[in-house]
Enzyme design. Structure first.
Site, PDB file in Angstrom:
ATOM      1  N   SER A   1      -8.538  36.018  29.510  1.00 14.09           N
ATOM      2  CA  SER A   1      -7.465  35.044  29.252  1.00 14.09           C
ATOM      3  C   SER A   1      -7.867  33.578  29.216  1.00 14.09           C
ATOM      4  O   SER A   1      -7.041  32.724  28.886  1.00 14.09           O
ATOM      5  CB  SER A   1      -6.351  35.225  30.270  1.00 14.09           C
ATOM      6  OG  SER A   1      -5.644  36.391  29.962  1.00 14.09           O
TER       7      SER A   1
ATOM      8  N   LYS B   1      -2.370  25.791  33.983  1.00 12.35           N
ATOM      9  CA  LYS B   1      -1.692  27.069  33.718  1.00 12.35           C
ATOM     10  C   LYS B   1      -0.662  27.341  34.816  1.00 12.35           C
ATOM     11  O   LYS B   1      -0.943  27.155  36.007  1.00 12.35           O
ATOM     12  CB  LYS B   1      -2.738  28.188  33.651  1.00 12.35           C
ATOM     13  CG  LYS B   1      -2.186  29.534  33.183  1.00 12.35           C
ATOM     14  CD  LYS B   1      -3.321  30.547  33.015  1.00 12.35           C
ATOM     15  CE  LYS B   1      -2.815  31.908  32.546  1.00 12.35           C
ATOM     16  NZ  LYS B   1      -3.897  32.895  32.445  1.00 12.35           N
TER      17      LYS B   1
ATOM     18  N   SER C   1      -3.925  35.437  28.146  1.00 12.92           N
ATOM     19  CA  SER C   1      -2.633  34.947  28.572  1.00 12.92           C
ATOM     20  C   SER C   1      -2.522  33.422  28.633  1.00 12.92           C
ATOM     21  O   SER C   1      -1.426  32.885  28.635  1.00 12.92           O
ATOM     22  CB  SER C   1      -2.314  35.514  29.957  1.00 12.92           C
ATOM     23  OG  SER C   1      -3.287  35.110  30.902  1.00 12.92           O
TER      24      SER C   1
HETATM   25  N1  GLN Z   1      -5.354  40.409  27.842  1.00 11.41           N
HETATM   26  C1  GLN Z   1      -5.782  41.010  29.083  1.00 11.41           C
HETATM   27  C2  GLN Z   1      -4.606  41.674  29.741  1.00 11.41           C
HETATM   28  O1  GLN Z   1      -3.606  41.735  29.157  1.00 11.41           O
HETATM   29  C3  GLN Z   1      -6.406  39.981  29.969  1.00 11.41           C
HETATM   30  C4  GLN Z   1      -5.413  39.136  30.659  1.00 11.41           C
HETATM   31  C5  GLN Z   1      -6.044  38.111  31.545  1.00 11.41           C
HETATM   32  O2  GLN Z   1      -7.245  37.860  31.478  1.00 11.41           O
HETATM   33  N2  GLN Z   1      -5.234  37.543  32.406  1.00 11.41           N
HETATM   34  O3  GLN Z   1      -4.689  42.132  30.834  1.00 11.41           O
END
Ligand code: GLN
Length: 497
Positions: free
Chosen positions: A179, A80, A155
């Site tokens: 994410s 990532k 994400s």
């Molecule tokens: N979807 C969640 C957010 O927008 C989690 C994002 C994540 O885990 N990085 O914050």
């Protein structure tokens, strides 16, 4: 399709160690696959073919010299783009870091290299890891290999899509509110958020420091465990890193047994807003656990219903502080520096141009929640909710060894469907957020396809902090039972790209 790209990481490593294939052949096969499909999938932001082949050559040379190879030596991986990689671009999916080449490796990156894992490149993500669909990337969305018109989750959508498209057998994600797990669920892959502090955050570009956690992703539970072991463990460079032995995750993944285990079904996760097919597959998975000898009970965690609002105060508050470092002065983008403007003006112009709408929304929200006069009402209240959630978990663990739920309320939604509706987007993490707030360990693994749309459904398993091995023990048992039932891994059902 070259068969080799469908192999598990453990099989690939064994084949390299025995000389059945070379690490260079394995790497080439994956680079070819990326060349063939990534224009459609867009899992990668940067492919480092040269670096990957050089790493693979080193593995082959080690083998030729009779040196012992580690359990993942020569296996390709998609990283990532939120982890720093020395000499290789790191953008966090943001224009703010376009063209930035970090001068150092994150601890996760370093450990992967030390384990002779071959890093193929950096994967697409929602900008600074804020989002549930990868649509917030400044570099365009990623397609879900099951249906390219749908989101791969976020994400870490790029990492999950790379696995599901057979572009890499291993990937690394980060999980602040879901994410790793939500992308795993919607792509039919496996993802684990380790216990907070289990994997070093050094070199992981910070979103919300008290929640962020890097973790392993793969197509099988055992591969995920092997990767977990490679990256986990104490790091003096991260003050929140836990100084204790890594839980025996690989041993647990090999054992895979749930007999006598007490499994709690979280009552609050289900009902309104949940897709019928998701609930159906989840209930079948619970029945399966019971048929495998687990003792299933219902547990109530009433504070979990307040987890989402608490998260959306805590995470933006921390991000408003963490992202203050992007000021156009130290590194990254600089806009409007023409000799006539003040530093403040350059900073403002850079932030206006460099951050996307979701990142700006959160910085504004977080700055507001932390401002004097509002701090107690918002941030302070959210921290109290966080304590209540941790107490709900503690009470549940007095009765059960692990908790289970669907990973996400729905399967992959169409690209664009929630892009202009932040609230709808936030709901994707309803079931994953509580374990981040409490620092618990959690896994998502495939539990079938929803009958109404033939898209993957994820089963979430949650375990107490530092009991990550339980996730793998349960996950491996469930996975084996499903493969028996279906006759193959779930990804075999995915339409060809
Ligand atoms: N979807 C969640 C957010 O927008 C989690 C994002 C994540 O885990 N990085 O914050």
């Amino acid at each position: 399709m070259n068969d080799l790209i469908r192999w598990t990481a453990s099989r690939t490593a064994a084949a390299i160690a025995s000389g059945e294939v070379s690490a260079v052949e394995v790497t080439r096969a994956h680079l070819d696959r990326i060349g063939a499909v990534d224009e459609k999938v867009h899992a990668f932001l940067h492919v480092d073919a040269e670096g990957a082949l050089a790493a693979a050559e080193r593995v082959d040379a080690k083998r030729a010299a009779g040196e012992e190879l580690g359990p993942l030596a020569g296996v390709p991986l998609a990283l990532k783009d939120v982890f720093t990689t020395r000499g290789v671009p790191t953008t966090c999916g943001s224009k703010m870091l376009q063209g930035w080449i970090p001068p150092y490796d994150a601890t996760v990156t370093r450990r992967l290299k030390d384990a002779d894992v071959v890093i193929l490149g950096k994967t697409n993500m929602d900008e600074f890891a804020m989002g549930s669909s990868t649509e917030n990337s400044a570099y365009g969305p990623t397609g879900n290999p099951w249906d390219l018109a749908r989101i791969p989750g976020g994400s870490g959508g790029g990492s999950a899509a790379a696995l599901a498209a057979f572009e890499a057998p291993l990937a690394i994600g980060t999980d602040t509110g879901g994410s790793i797990r939500q992308p795993a669920a919607v792509t039919g892959t496996v993802g684990v958020k380790p216990t907070y502090g289990g994997v070093s955050r050094y070199g992981l570009v910070a979103f919300s420091s008290s929640l962020d956690q890097g973790g392993p992703c793969a197509r099988t539970v055992l591969d995920t465990a092997l990767l977990h072991e490679a990256i986990a463990g104490h790091d003096p460079m991260d003050s929140t890193s836990i100084d204790a032995p890594v839980p025996p995750v690989v041993e647990a993944a090999r054992a895979g047994d749930v007999r006598g285990l007490r499994v709690g079904v979280v009552k609050e996760f289900g009902g309104e807003g949940y897709q019928a097919g998701v609930e159906q597959r989840f209930h079948e998975a619970v029945e399966l656990l019971s048929s495998l000898g687990a003792e299933v009970v219902e547990v109530s965690c009433p504070s979990f219903t307040s987890a989402l609002p608490a998260y959306y105060l805590i995470a933006p508050s921390e991000c408003s502080s963490n992202l203050a470092r992007f000021d156009a002065m130290k590194y990254g983008l600089r806009v409007g520096d023409d000799g006539t403007r003040s530093a403040e003006e350059v900073t403002a112009l850079t932030r206006a141009a460099g951050f996307g709408p979701e990142v700006k929304r959160r910085i504004i929200l977080g700055t507001y929640a932390l401002s004097s006069g509002y701090y107690d009402a918002y941030y302070g209240q959210a921290q109290k909710v966080r304590t209540l959630i941790a107490r709900d978990f503690a009470a549940a663990y007095e009765r059960v060894d692990v908790l289970v739920s669907p990973t996400t309320p729905t399967t992959a939604f169409p690209i664009g469907e929630r892009a202009d509706d932040p609230m709808a987007m936030y709901l994707a993490d309803l079931c994953t957020i509580p374990s981040n707030l409490a620092g618990n360990a959690a896994m998502s693994l495939p539990c079938g396809l929803a009958p109404e749309d033939n898209l993957p459904v994820g089963l979430q398993i949650i375990a107490p902090a530092m009991a990550d091995d339980r996730l793998y023990r349960v996950g491996a048992a469930v996975e084996a039972a499903f493969v028996d039932r279906w006759g193959h891994p779930l990804l075999d059902e995915a339409p060809a790209l």
